[in-house]
Design a protein around this motif. Structure first.
Motif, PDB file in Angstrom:
ATOM      1  N   VAL A 179      -3.658  14.791  -5.837  1.00 18.08           N
ATOM      2  CA  VAL A 179      -2.480  14.416  -5.682  1.00 18.08           C
ATOM      3  C   VAL A 179      -1.983  13.413  -6.806  1.00 18.08           C
ATOM      4  CG1 VAL A 179      -2.093  15.078  -3.345  1.00 18.08           C
ATOM      5  CG2 VAL A 179      -2.483  12.911  -3.963  1.00 18.08           C
ATOM      6  N   PHE A 180      -2.691  12.561  -7.353  1.00 14.46           N
ATOM      7  CA  PHE A 180      -2.107  11.712  -8.282  1.00 14.46           C
ATOM      8  C   PHE A 180      -2.339  12.448  -9.625  1.00 14.46           C
ATOM      9  CE2 PHE A 180      -0.451   7.364  -9.300  1.00 14.46           C
ATOM     10  CZ  PHE A 180      -0.320   7.527 -10.394  1.00 14.46           C
ATOM     11  N   GLY A 181      -3.734  12.527  -9.940  1.00 22.01           N
ATOM     12  CA  GLY A 181      -4.155  13.299 -11.223  1.00 22.01           C
ATOM     13  C   GLY A 181      -3.632  14.431 -11.463  1.00 22.01           C
TER      14      GLY A 181
ATOM     15  N   SER B 145      -0.800  16.434  -8.875  1.00 21.26           N
ATOM     16  CA  SER B 145       0.624  16.601  -8.688  1.00 21.26           C
ATOM     17  C   SER B 145       1.378  15.446  -9.556  1.00 21.26           C
ATOM     18  CB  SER B 145       1.160  16.400  -7.337  1.00 21.26           C
ATOM     19  OG  SER B 145       0.258  17.039  -6.713  1.00 21.26           O
ATOM     20  N   VAL B 146       1.060  14.288  -9.538  1.00 21.03           N
ATOM     21  CA  VAL B 146       1.959  13.068  -9.956  1.00 21.03           C
ATOM     22  C   VAL B 146       1.954  13.157 -11.606  1.00 21.03           C
ATOM     23  CG1 VAL B 146       2.187  10.658 -10.061  1.00 21.03           C
ATOM     24  CG2 VAL B 146       1.768  11.596  -7.972  1.00 21.03           C
ATOM     25  N   PHE B 147       0.861  13.371 -12.274  1.00 16.35           N
ATOM     26  CA  PHE B 147       1.023  13.634 -13.704  1.00 16.35           C
ATOM     27  C   PHE B 147       1.824  14.845 -14.005  1.00 16.35           C
ATOM     28  CE2 PHE B 147      -2.761  10.736 -13.919  1.00 16.35           C
ATOM     29  CZ  PHE B 147      -2.140  10.165 -14.842  1.00 16.35           C
TER      30      PHE B 147
ATOM     31  N   PHE C 121      -2.470  -2.989   0.662  1.00 19.11           N
ATOM     32  CA  PHE C 121      -3.536  -3.172   1.251  1.00 19.11           C
ATOM     33  C   PHE C 121      -4.721  -3.056   0.392  1.00 19.11           C
ATOM     34  CE2 PHE C 121      -2.546   1.762   1.686  1.00 19.11           C
ATOM     35  CZ  PHE C 121      -3.435   2.123   0.822  1.00 19.11           C
ATOM     36  N   ARG C 122      -4.581  -2.699  -0.899  1.00 18.41           N
ATOM     37  CA  ARG C 122      -5.447  -2.955  -1.825  1.00 18.41           C
ATOM     38  C   ARG C 122      -6.029  -4.418  -1.972  1.00 18.41           C
ATOM     39  NH1 ARG C 122      -9.331   0.539  -2.680  1.00 18.41           N
ATOM     40  NH2 ARG C 122     -10.020  -1.338  -3.227  1.00 18.41           N
ATOM     41  N   TRP C 123      -4.981  -5.338  -1.907  1.00 16.04           N
ATOM     42  CA  TRP C 123      -5.469  -6.700  -1.800  1.00 16.04           C
ATOM     43  C   TRP C 123      -6.155  -7.118  -0.786  1.00 16.04           C
ATOM     44  CZ3 TRP C 123      -4.091 -10.955  -5.055  1.00 16.04           C
ATOM     45  CH2 TRP C 123      -4.494 -12.147  -4.554  1.00 16.04           C
TER      46      TRP C 123
ATOM     47  N   GLY D 224       6.042   3.610  -1.410  1.00 22.99           N
ATOM     48  CA  GLY D 224       4.545   3.946  -1.004  1.00 22.99           C
ATOM     49  C   GLY D 224       3.689   3.228  -1.768  1.00 22.99           C
ATOM     50  N   GLY D 225       3.670   3.184  -3.224  1.00 24.13           N
ATOM     51  CA  GLY D 225       2.875   2.436  -3.982  1.00 24.13           C
ATOM     52  C   GLY D 225       2.703   1.000  -3.609  1.00 24.13           C
ATOM     53  N   GLY D 226       3.774   0.448  -3.303  1.00 23.71           N
ATOM     54  CA  GLY D 226       3.793  -0.876  -2.820  1.00 23.71           C
ATOM     55  C   GLY D 226       2.967  -1.220  -1.788  1.00 23.71           C
ATOM     56  N   LEU D 227       3.201  -0.248  -0.735  1.00 24.60           N
ATOM     57  CA  LEU D 227       2.166  -0.405   0.215  1.00 24.60           C
ATOM     58  C   LEU D 227       0.688  -0.377  -0.126  1.00 24.60           C
ATOM     59  CD1 LEU D 227       4.049   1.874   2.871  1.00 24.60           C
ATOM     60  CD2 LEU D 227       4.351  -0.536   2.674  1.00 24.60           C
TER      61      LEU D 227
HETATM   62  C1  HEA Z   1       0.989  11.904  -3.109  1.00 24.46           C
HETATM   63  C2  HEA Z   1      -0.016  11.207  -2.578  1.00 24.46           C
HETATM   64  C3  HEA Z   1      -0.690   9.869  -2.824  1.00 24.46           C
HETATM   65  C4  HEA Z   1      -0.298   9.022  -4.170  1.00 24.46           C
HETATM   66  C5  HEA Z   1       0.523   9.183  -5.184  1.00 24.46           C
HETATM   67  C6  HEA Z   1      -1.186   7.875  -3.824  1.00 24.46           C
HETATM   68  C7  HEA Z   1      -1.290   6.547  -4.564  1.00 24.46           C
HETATM   69  C8  HEA Z   1      -2.177   5.703  -4.617  1.00 24.46           C
HETATM   70  N1  HEA Z   1      -2.965   5.228  -3.319  1.00 24.46           N
HETATM   71 FE1  HEA Z   1      -3.175   6.556  -1.826  1.00 24.46          FE
HETATM   72  N2  HEA Z   1      -3.299   7.891  -0.312  1.00 24.46           N
HETATM   73  C9  HEA Z   1      -2.999   9.079   0.088  1.00 24.46           C
HETATM   74  C10 HEA Z   1      -1.963   9.680  -0.916  1.00 24.46           C
HETATM   75  C11 HEA Z   1      -1.639   9.259  -2.073  1.00 24.46           C
HETATM   76  N3  HEA Z   1      -1.942   7.949  -2.623  1.00 24.46           N
HETATM   77  C12 HEA Z   1      -3.283   9.669   1.076  1.00 24.46           C
HETATM   78  C13 HEA Z   1      -2.791  11.021   1.615  1.00 24.46           C
HETATM   79  C14 HEA Z   1      -4.142   8.830   1.697  1.00 24.46           C
HETATM   80  C15 HEA Z   1      -5.002   8.989   3.175  1.00 24.46           C
HETATM   81  C16 HEA Z   1      -4.308   7.983   4.188  1.00 24.46           C
HETATM   82  C17 HEA Z   1      -5.029   8.280   5.130  1.00 24.46           C
HETATM   83  O1  HEA Z   1      -6.061   7.789   5.406  1.00 24.46           O
HETATM   84  O2  HEA Z   1      -4.463   8.481   6.339  1.00 24.46           O
HETATM   85  C18 HEA Z   1      -4.159   7.737   0.830  1.00 24.46           C
HETATM   86  C19 HEA Z   1      -4.955   6.745   1.026  1.00 24.46           C
HETATM   87  C20 HEA Z   1      -5.419   5.647   0.227  1.00 24.46           C
HETATM   88  C21 HEA Z   1      -6.426   4.733   0.262  1.00 24.46           C
HETATM   89  C22 HEA Z   1      -7.434   4.630   1.610  1.00 24.46           C
HETATM   90  C23 HEA Z   1      -6.898   3.670   2.402  1.00 24.46           C
HETATM   91  C24 HEA Z   1      -8.021   3.692   3.478  1.00 24.46           C
HETATM   92  O3  HEA Z   1      -8.560   4.501   3.865  1.00 24.46           O
HETATM   93  O4  HEA Z   1      -8.168   2.517   4.102  1.00 24.46           O
HETATM   94  C25 HEA Z   1      -6.357   4.003  -0.794  1.00 24.46           C
HETATM   95  C26 HEA Z   1      -7.196   2.786  -1.029  1.00 24.46           C
HETATM   96  O5  HEA Z   1      -7.075   2.096  -2.121  1.00 24.46           O
HETATM   97  C27 HEA Z   1      -5.180   4.355  -1.599  1.00 24.46           C
HETATM   98  C28 HEA Z   1      -4.642   3.719  -2.843  1.00 24.46           C
HETATM   99  C29 HEA Z   1      -3.674   4.298  -3.527  1.00 24.46           C
HETATM  100  C30 HEA Z   1      -3.343   3.620  -4.914  1.00 24.46           C
HETATM  101  C31 HEA Z   1      -3.692   2.363  -5.410  1.00 24.46           C
HETATM  102  C32 HEA Z   1      -2.236   4.297  -5.337  1.00 24.46           C
HETATM  103  C33 HEA Z   1      -1.420   4.111  -6.564  1.00 24.46           C
HETATM  104  O6  HEA Z   1      -1.667   5.416  -7.545  1.00 24.46           O
HETATM  105  C34 HEA Z   1       0.105   3.839  -6.494  1.00 24.46           C
HETATM  106  C35 HEA Z   1       0.594   3.354  -7.931  1.00 24.46           C
HETATM  107  C36 HEA Z   1       2.044   3.293  -7.711  1.00 24.46           C
HETATM  108  C37 HEA Z   1       2.699   2.253  -7.395  1.00 24.46           C
HETATM  109  C38 HEA Z   1       1.758   0.813  -7.218  1.00 24.46           C
HETATM  110  C39 HEA Z   1       4.117   2.013  -7.381  1.00 24.46           C
HETATM  111  C40 HEA Z   1       4.740   1.222  -8.371  1.00 24.46           C
HETATM  112  C41 HEA Z   1       4.608  -0.089  -8.303  1.00 24.46           C
HETATM  113  C42 HEA Z   1       5.600  -0.984  -8.744  1.00 24.46           C
HETATM  114  C43 HEA Z   1       6.733  -0.750  -9.421  1.00 24.46           C
HETATM  115  C44 HEA Z   1       5.027  -2.451  -8.560  1.00 24.46           C
HETATM  116  C45 HEA Z   1       5.900  -3.371  -7.961  1.00 24.46           C
HETATM  117  C46 HEA Z   1       5.833  -3.112  -6.506  1.00 24.46           C
HETATM  118  C47 HEA Z   1       5.118  -3.998  -5.335  1.00 24.46           C
HETATM  119  C48 HEA Z   1       4.110  -4.757  -5.911  1.00 24.46           C
HETATM  120  C49 HEA Z   1       5.411  -4.090  -4.078  1.00 24.46           C
HETATM  121  N4  HEA Z   1      -4.507   5.377  -0.959  1.00 24.46           N
END
Ligand code: HEA
Ligand code: HEA
Ligand code: CUA
Ligand SMILES: [Cu+2]
Lengths: 201, 236, 615
Positions: C441-443, C445-447, C52-54, C45-48
Motif C-alpha cells: 500500500v505504501f510502496g 499505492s502511495v508511490f 505509536f512508533r515512538w 493517519g501518518g501522525g498517528l
Molecule cells: C494505506 C495504508 C497505509 C499507510 C500509507 C501506512 C503508513 C505507515 N504505517 Fe501503517 N498500517 C496500515 C496501513 C497503512 N500504513 C494498516 C492497514 C495497518 C494494520 C492495522 C491493524 O493491525 O489493524 C497498519 C499498521 C501499521 C503498524 C503496525 C501496528 C501494530 O501492529 O501494532 C505500523 C508500525 O510501525 C505502521 C506504521 C506505519 C508508518 C510509520 C507509516 C508511514 O509511512 C506514514 C508516513 C506519513 C506520515 C508520518 C505523515 C506525514 C507526517 C508529517 C507531516 C509530520 C508531522 C506530523 C506529526 C508528527 C503529527 N502501520
C-alpha cells in the motif's frame, strides 16, 4: 430521481447509447443491492446450515405464518405484474391506464407491508423478538431489510404517481417510470427467494 | 548486511517435529522469491541504464510479444501452482485432526481469556471436569519427544495460541474447541504469546510452555497428583 | 453535456464561490477536493503512526512534546484507561482526554489499540481510496474518455460530501467516552461486537456508522464511474482504446460497488449486536465469531485490490510517456486486471488460515491465492517490457512509478510466503504481515499517488510542481520507506507479533528491540519528507511554473484539452482514432501521436460511435 432524468434527456452528445444513463445507473445500483442481500442471506445460511435443528433448539416453538405470508407473496407478485402493465401503458401513451395501474401497484405494495407488519406484531406478542437468539435476529433483520426496500419503492412509486397525475410522462419520455419499474421488479423478485429460504425450508 | 537479506537466519530455534517442514518451505519460498526478485530488479536496472534517454537514439515501437507473454505467464503459473501442491502435505500434517499422530503423552485444554492462558489437565482419570482436574494459569508442562494434544478454546474473545519455537499458531474461538498437536524436541521453557488482538491486555498476554525431560515430567506429575500412581496419567 | 453545463460553458457566467469551490458539480473541482482532503488525512493517519512508533521503540519513555500530564507529575501515578472497567470509563468526566489516553506521557494500551486501528482505517478508507478513486477517478475519467462531465454531477457532489460526513463521524470517535474503536481495522468480533469485552463504547459504533456512510459515498461514486465509462466515451473511444488508468478505475468501480454492500450489511449486524441485543457474533446467543471474518474479508480482500489497481493503471500511463514507447502487451494488461478483480473474490480465506475455519478450506484458499500471483506477474513483466528499448526520462513521476513497480514486487513476493498456508502458520499476525501491507500500500499505492500527483498536477492546477523539491522528496521517501518497512520483515521472521504495544514484555523479542528503534527513526524521517510534498503541492498551486497544454507530450485525451481545463472540458468533443500509447511510431513526425490525430497506416481512421463495442 429528477436528476437522473434531467441529465439523460438533455444530453445531445452520445445520442446512440444502447441504454440510457438513468436506466444503467439503476441497474448498477441493483448490483450493489444484490450484494447487500447476499451478505445477509449468507449470514442466514451460515446459521441455518450450522445448526442441527431449525429453528434452533431454543426456539422450536416458533411457527412462522407460512400460509398468510404465502398469500402475501402472491399480492407482491401481482403488484409486479401491475407495474409491468403500467409500463406498457405509458409505452402506448395511455395516460389514464398508467395512473390507474400505478395506483394499483402502490396499493398492493402497501397491502403487502401492512400484512407483514401485522404478522410481525403477532410474532412479537408470541415472544419471538429481535433479541431472542439468532433465529429471531436474522429473521427480523433479513425480512426487515426487504420490507424497508419495499417501503422505499413505495415512496418512489408515489413520486412517479404524482408525476403521472401531472402528466409528465409520454410515449417517448418516460424513463422515470422505467427506472422505478426496474427497482420495483427487484424488490418483487427478491421476495420469493426470501420466502422460500426463510419460511419454507 | 548479508544477514539482513538472509531471512531464514532470523527464525528462532525450531524445537518441534513439524517445525522443520515449515522452515524448509520458508527457505524454499525464500529462494524462489529471491530469484524472482533479483531477476526483476537486475532486468529493471539494466534497462534503466541501457535505455536511458540519449541524444539521437529513439525508442522502439513495440506493442508486445505474444510468445514471451505466454512463456512468463505459464512459467509463473507452474511455479506457484507447484508450490501450492508441494506445501499441501505439510498443512494437512499440522492442521487436519484426522491426520494427528495418536497416542499423546499429554492432553491439555487451553483456555484463552482476557488476558491469561488457562491450562487444564484432565488428571489421572483422563476425564474433563472431574475432581482431579488440574488448572494452571499460564503454565503448560509437557514431556519432550512425545505428542501433545491440545483442546483450544476461549472464554471471551478470540485469542491466538502462538509458540514461535514450535512454529505453531492457532486462534482460540469462544464457543468452539479446536484441536491442536505438537511434539517438542528439546527441553526448556518457551513463551506463549497471544497473537490475536484481544483487548487492552493483548500486549503482555503471555504464558509459558515448559518442556520437560522424561524424568522431570514424571517428577512434575507425581508432585501434582501425589496419590495416584503416575503411570497412566494423562492418558485419554 | 447537460443544458446547464453547456450554458455556463458558452456564456461564462460567474458562479458564486460556494457553487464553484464547495458544492461544485464540476468533476475536476470534486477531484481536487478529494485530492486535498486525502493529503490532509494522510498527515493525520501518518501522525498517528508516528505516535505509536515512538511507543514501540521506547515503551517506557514519555512522548516528546506531549509529555506527561499535570496530574501525573503531581501525583506520580494515575489510573489509566486500561485499569478501569468500561462501565466506569463510560461516564468518566473527571479526566482530561490526555489523562485518559496517555497519563504518564506513555500511551495507554487501549489507546495504542485505537491508534493503530484508526491509523489503518484512515489510511485505507480516508487516504488511499479517496486519493486514487476519488481524486484521480473524478479528475481523469471524463477527461480521458473525452466527455464533458460525469453522468450524474449532483450524485458526484453528494459522494464527496457524504465522504466528509463519514470523516466527521470517524474523527468524532476520538473524543467520546470509552475512546475510539480499538479492535483493529479488521474489527474482529466479538471484541468489536460486545462493548463489555473491549471497554469501547460509542467509539466502535461510530466506526461502524462512519464506514457505512463511506460505503454509501463510494456507492454513489461507482454508479457514476460505471455509467460514465460505459455510456459517455467520445466517438471512437472503443473499449480497447481506453487508457489503462480508465480500465483500472472501471474495474475498481465494479469492485467497490459489489464489495462495500457486503461489509455494510456486516457492519449493520455489529451495530445490532451492540445496540439491539442480538447476538450474531457471540457464541452464547448462538452466533458465530467467524461469520464476521468471512463477511469482512470477503469485502476486504477485494478492497486491497481496490487500493492497488488504480495505482497500476496510473503507472501504466506514466511508464509509456516517460519511456516514449507503447505499453507492452496492452490487452494482456487489461485481461490481467480483470483476472485480478475476478480472483480477488475467491481468496479471502487466506486471511483466515489460522482462524479455526475448516482446514480443508485452507487448502482451497492457498491454491486460489497462489494463482493471483499470475496476473500480477503478467503486469510486472509487461512493465519491464515497456522499458525494453525505451528512451527513459527520469522525471519525478517516472521515479515514483519505478519505485511503485519495484516496491510492489517486494510486497507481492512477501505475499507468496503468507499465501503458503504452512508458512503462514508461523508468520501470521507478525510484523511480516505489517511489512507486506506497507510494501503494497505504501510502496505500491502511495508511490503511485506521488507520481500521479506530480504527473497530472499541470493539468489540474495549470502549474508545474517543483522538480528539484520533487526529487528530494522522492529520494528521502524512497530510502526512508525501505528503512522503515524492510526491517519489519526481519523482526517478523523473528516472531515479533503485530498489534502489541510493548515488545519488551517478551523475552524472545529482546534481542531485536534495537531494530524497532531503528524503524522508528526512519519513520520520523519518512514523516518529515512528507512535509516537503505538502509544501510542494500547496506552494506550486499558486507559485509554480505555469504549465503549457501538454508538457509531457502525452497522447491521451486529457492533455489535448486546454490548460486550465475549462468548464465542459473540451471545445468540441474530440474524436478518437487509435489506442492511447502511440509513442515513437516509425515515420511519424513527432514521437507521439495524440489519440485525436489519425495516424494513417495500420489503424482505422473512421471514428467508431461510442458504445459500439468494436475491437
Ligand atoms: C494505506 C495504508 C497505509 C499507510 C500509507 C501506512 C503508513 C505507515 N504505517 Fe501503517 N498500517 C496500515 C496501513 C497503512 N500504513 C494498516 C492497514 C495497518 C494494520 C492495522 C491493524 O493491525 O489493524 C497498519 C499498521 C501499521 C503498524 C503496525 C501496528 C501494530 O501492529 O501494532 C505500523 C508500525 O510501525 C505502521 C506504521 C506505519 C508508518 C510509520 C507509516 C508511514 O509511512 C506514514 C508516513 C506519513 C506520515 C508520518 C505523515 C506525514 C507526517 C508529517 C507531516 C509530520 C508531522 C506530523 C506529526 C508528527 C503529527 N502501520
Ligand atoms: C494493495 C494492497 C495489497 C495487495 C496488492 C496484496 C497482494 C497480495 N497479498 Fe496481501 N494483504 C494486504 C494488502 C495487499 N495484498 C493487507 C492490507 C493485508 C493485511 C490485512 C490485515 O490483516 O490487517 C494483507 C494480507 C495478506 C495475507 C494474510 C496474511 C495473514 O494475515 O496471515 C495474505 C495471505 O495469503 C496475502 C497475500 C497476498 C498475495 C498472494 C498477493 C498477490 O496479489 C501479490 C502478487 C504479486 C507478486 C507475486 C509480485 C509480482 C510477480 C512476479 C515478480 C512474478 C514472479 C513471482 C513468482 C514466481 C511467485 N496478503
Ligand atoms: Cu489474547 Cu491477544
Ligand atoms: Cu487478501
Amino acid at each position: 430521481m429528477n436528476e437522473l432524468e434531467h441529465t439523460s434527456y438533455t444530453s445531445t452528445e452520445g445520442e446512440n447509447r444502447p441504454i440510457s444513463n438513468a436506466r444503467l445507473a439503476v441497474l448498477v445500483l441493483l448490483g450493489a443491492e444484490i450484494m447487500f442481500f447476499a451478505g445477509l442471506i449468507g449470514t442466514f445460511l451460515v446459521f441455518r446450515l450450522g445448526s442441527t435443528t431449525w429453528p434452533p433448539a431454543s426456539q422450536v416453538d416458533v411457527r412462522l405464518p407460512v400460509g398468510v405470508t404465502g398469500l402475501n407473496t402472491i399480492v407482491l407478485l401481482l403488484s409486479g405484474f401491475t407495474m409491468f402493465k403500467a409500463q406498457q401503458a405509458i409505452r402506448q401513451g395511455l395516460q389514464n391506464a398508467l395512473r390507474n395501474r400505478l395506483f394499483l401497484t402502490g396499493l398492493l405494495g402497501v397491502i403487502f407491508l401492512a400484512v407483514q407488519g401485522y404478522e410481525w406484531v403477532r410474532l412479537v406478542h408470541h415472544g419471538f423478538t429481535l433479541s431472542s437468539g439468532v433465529y429471531g435476529s436474522i429473521f427480523y433483520v433479513l425480512i426487515g431489510c426487504h420490507a424497508l426496500h419495499v417501503l422505499v419503492a413505495v415512496f418512489w412509486l408515489l413520486a412517479v404517481f404524482i408525476g403521472a397525475t401531472a402528466g409528465r410522462f409520454s410515449v417517448d419520455r418516460h424513463v422515470g417510470v422505467e427506472v422505478c419499474a426496474i427497482y420495483w421488479a427487484f424488490v418483487v423478485l427478491l421476495w420469493p427467494i426470501l420466502y422460500v429460504l426463510v419460511y419454507l425450508i | 548486511m548479508l544477514k539482513w537479506l538472509n531471512f531464514p537466519e532470523w527464525l528462532p530455534e525450531n524445537v518441534s517435529t513439524f517445525g522443520k517442514g515449515v522452515d524448509n518451505l520458508f527457505v524454499a519460498i525464500y529462494w524462489i522469491t529471491s530469484i524472482a526478485f533479483l531477476g526483476v530488479m537486475i532486468t529493471l536496472i539494466v534497462f534503466l541504464i541501457k535505455y536511458r534517454y540519449q541524444e539521437g537514439r529513439s525508442a522502439g515501437y513495440i506493442h508486445g510479444n505474444t510468445t514471451l507473454e505466454y512463456v512468463w505467464t505459464i512459467a509463473t503459473a507452474v511455479i506457484v501452482f507447484g508450490l501450492a501442491m508441494f506445501s499441501l502435505p505439510q498443512w494437512n500434517k499440522i492442521k487436519f485432526p484426522s491426520q494427528f499422530p495418536g497416542d499423546p503423552g499429554a492432553v491439555v485444554q487451553v483456555n484463552g481469556k482476557q488476558f491469561n492462558w488457562d491450562m487444564t489437565y484432565p488428571g489421572p482419570d483422563g476425564e474433563w471436569e472431574t475432581d482431579d482436574d488440574l488448572q494452571l494459569e499460564n503454565q503448560l508442562h509437557v514431556p519432550v519427544n512425545e505428542v501433545v494434544h491440545i483442546r483450544l478454546t476461549s472464554d471471551d474473545v478470540i485469542h491466538s495460541f502462538f509458540v514461535p519455537q514450535l512454529r505453531l499458531k492457532q486462534d482460540a474461538l469462544p464457543g468452539r474447541f479446536i484441536n491442536v498437536w505438537f511434539e517438542a524436541t528439546k527441553p526448556g521453557t518457551y513463551e506463549i504469546p497471544c497473537a490475536e488482538l484481544c483487548g487492552f491486555g493483548h500486549s503482555g498476554m503471555l504464558g509459558y510452555l515448559t518442556v520437560h525431560t522424561e524424568e522431570d515430567y514424571e517428577a512434575w506429575k507425581s508432585e501434582r497428583w501425589p496419590d495416584t500412581e503416575t503411570k497412566g496419567v494423562n492418558v485419554e | 453535456m447537460n443544458e446547464h453545463t453547456q450554458e455556463s460553458h458558452d456564456h461564462h457566467h460567474e458562479e458564486s464561490f460556494v457553487r464553484k469551490y464547495i458544492f461544485s458539480l464540476d468533476h475536476k473541482t470534486i477531484g481536487k477536493q478529494f485530492l486535498i482532503f486525502g493529503l490532509i488525512m494522510f498527515i493525520v493517519g501518518g501522525g498517528l503512526a508516528l505516535l505509536f512508533r515512538w511507543q514501540l521503540a521506547w515503551p517506557d519513555r514519555p512522548l516528546p512534546i506531549i509529555g506527561a500530564s499535570q496530574t501525573y507529575l503531581e501525583e506520580g501515578e494515575v489510573e489509566t484507561a486500561a485499569d478501569r472497567k468500561w462501565e466506569e470509563r463510560y461516564d468518566d468526566d473527571k479526566d482530561s482526554w490526555l489523562e485518559t489516553n496517555m497519563p504518564s506521557g506513555i500511551i495507554d494500551p487501549n489507546f495504542y489499540n485505537s491508534l493503530f486501528t484508526m491509523h489503518a482505517t484512515i489510511m485505507v478508507f480516508f487516504v488511499v481510496v479517496p486519493l486514487l478513486v476519488g481524486a484521480f477517478g473524478n479528475f481523469l475519467i471524463p477527461l480521458m474518455i473525452g466527455t464533458r462531465d460525469m453522468a450524474f454531477p449532483v450524485l458526484n457532489m453528494l459522494s464527496f460530501w457524504s465522504n466528509m460526513l463519514g470523516t466527521i463521524i470517524m474523527i468524532a470517535g476520538f473524543f467520546v467516552p470509552g475512546g475510539h474503536a480499538a479492535a483493529g481495522w479488521t474489527g474482529y468480533a466479538p471484541l468489536s461486537s460486545v462493548p463489555e469485552l473491549s471497554g469501547v463504547d460509542w467509539g466502535q459504533n461510530l466506526w461502524c456508522i462512519s464506514l457505512i456512510v463511506m460505503g454509501i459515498s463510494s456507492l454513489m461514486g461507482s454508479i457514476n464511474y460505471i455509467t460514465t465509462i460505459i455510456n459517455m466515451r467520445a466517438p471512437g473511444m472503443t473499449w480497447f482504446r481506453l487508457p489503462l488508468a480508465i480500465w483500472a478505475l472501471f474495474i475498481v468501480a465494479i469492485l467497490l460497488l459489489l464489495a462495500f454492500p457486503v461489509v455494510a450489511s456486516a457492519l449493520g449486524l455489529i451495530l445490532f449486536d451492540r445496540l439491539a441485543g442480538t447476538s450474531f457474533f457471540s457464541a452464547e446467543g448462538g452466533g458465530d465469531a467467524l461469520l464476521w471474518q468471512h463477511l469482512f474479508w470477503f469485502f476486504a480482500h477485494p478492497e486491497v485490490y481496490i487500493l492497488i489497481l488504480p495505482g497500476m493503471g496510473m503507472a501504466s500511463e506514466m511508464l509509456p510517456v516517460f519511456s516514449r514507447k507503447p505499453i507492452f502487451g496492452y490487452k494482456s494488461m487489461v485481461y490481467a486486471m480483470i483476472a485480478i478483480a475476478f480472483l480477488s473474490w475467491i481468496v479471502w480465506g487466506h486471511h483466515m488460515f489460522q482462524s479455526g475455519m475448516n482446514p480443508a478450506l485452507g487448502m482451497a484458499f492457498m491454491t486460489t491465492t497462489m494463482l493471483i500471483a499470475v496476473p500480477s506477474a503478467i503486469k510486472t513483466f509487461n512493465w519491464l517490457g515497456t522499458l525494453y528499448r525505451a528512451s527513459i526520462r527520469f522525471t519525478v513521476p517516472m521515479l515514483n512509478t519505478l519505485a511503485f513497480v519495484s516496491m510492489f514486487v517486494i510486497g507481492g513476493l512477501s505475499g507468496i510466503y503468507m499465501a503458503n498456508s504452512p508458512v503462514d502458520i508461523y508468520i501470521h499476525d507478525t510484523y511480516y504481515i505489517v511489512a507486506h501491507i506497507h510494501y503494497v500500500v505504501f510502496g505500491g499505492s502511495v508511490f503511485a499517488i506521488f507520481g500521479g500527483v506530480f504527473y497530472w498536477f499541470p493539468k489540474m492546477f495549470g502549474r508545474h510542481m517543483n522538480e528539484i523539491l520533487g526529487k528530494i522528496h522522492f529520494w528521502i521517501s524512497f530510502i526512508a520507506f525501505n528503512g522503515v518497512f524492510f526491517p519489519m520483515h526481519i523482526i517478523g521472521v523473528g516472531g515479533h507479533m503485530r498489534r502489541i504495544s510493548n515488545p519488551t514484555q517478551y523475552e524472545f523479542l529482546q534481542h531485536m528491540q534495537w531494530i524497532n528503534v531503528l524503524i522508528t527513526m526512519f519513520a520520523f524521517v519518512l514523516g518529515a519528507a512528507q512535509i516537503l510534498l505538502l509544501i510542494n503541492v500547496f506552494w506550486s498551486m499558486f507559485r509554480g511554473k505555469v504549465a503549457e497544454q501538454n508538457p509531457w507530450q502525452a497522447t491521451t485525451l486529457e492533455w489535448q484539452a486546454p490548460t486550465p481545463v475549462p468548464h465542459g472540458n473540451f471545445g468540441a468533443i474530440p474524436h478518437v482514432y487509435h489506442g492511447p500509447y502511440e509513442y515513437s511510431v516509425p515515420g511519424a513526425e513527432s514521437d507521439w501521436i495524440p489519440q485525436t490525430q489519425p495516424n494513417g497506416e495500420s489503424l482505422p481512421d473512421e471514428p467508431v460511435p461510442a458504445g459500439a463495442a468494436a475491437d
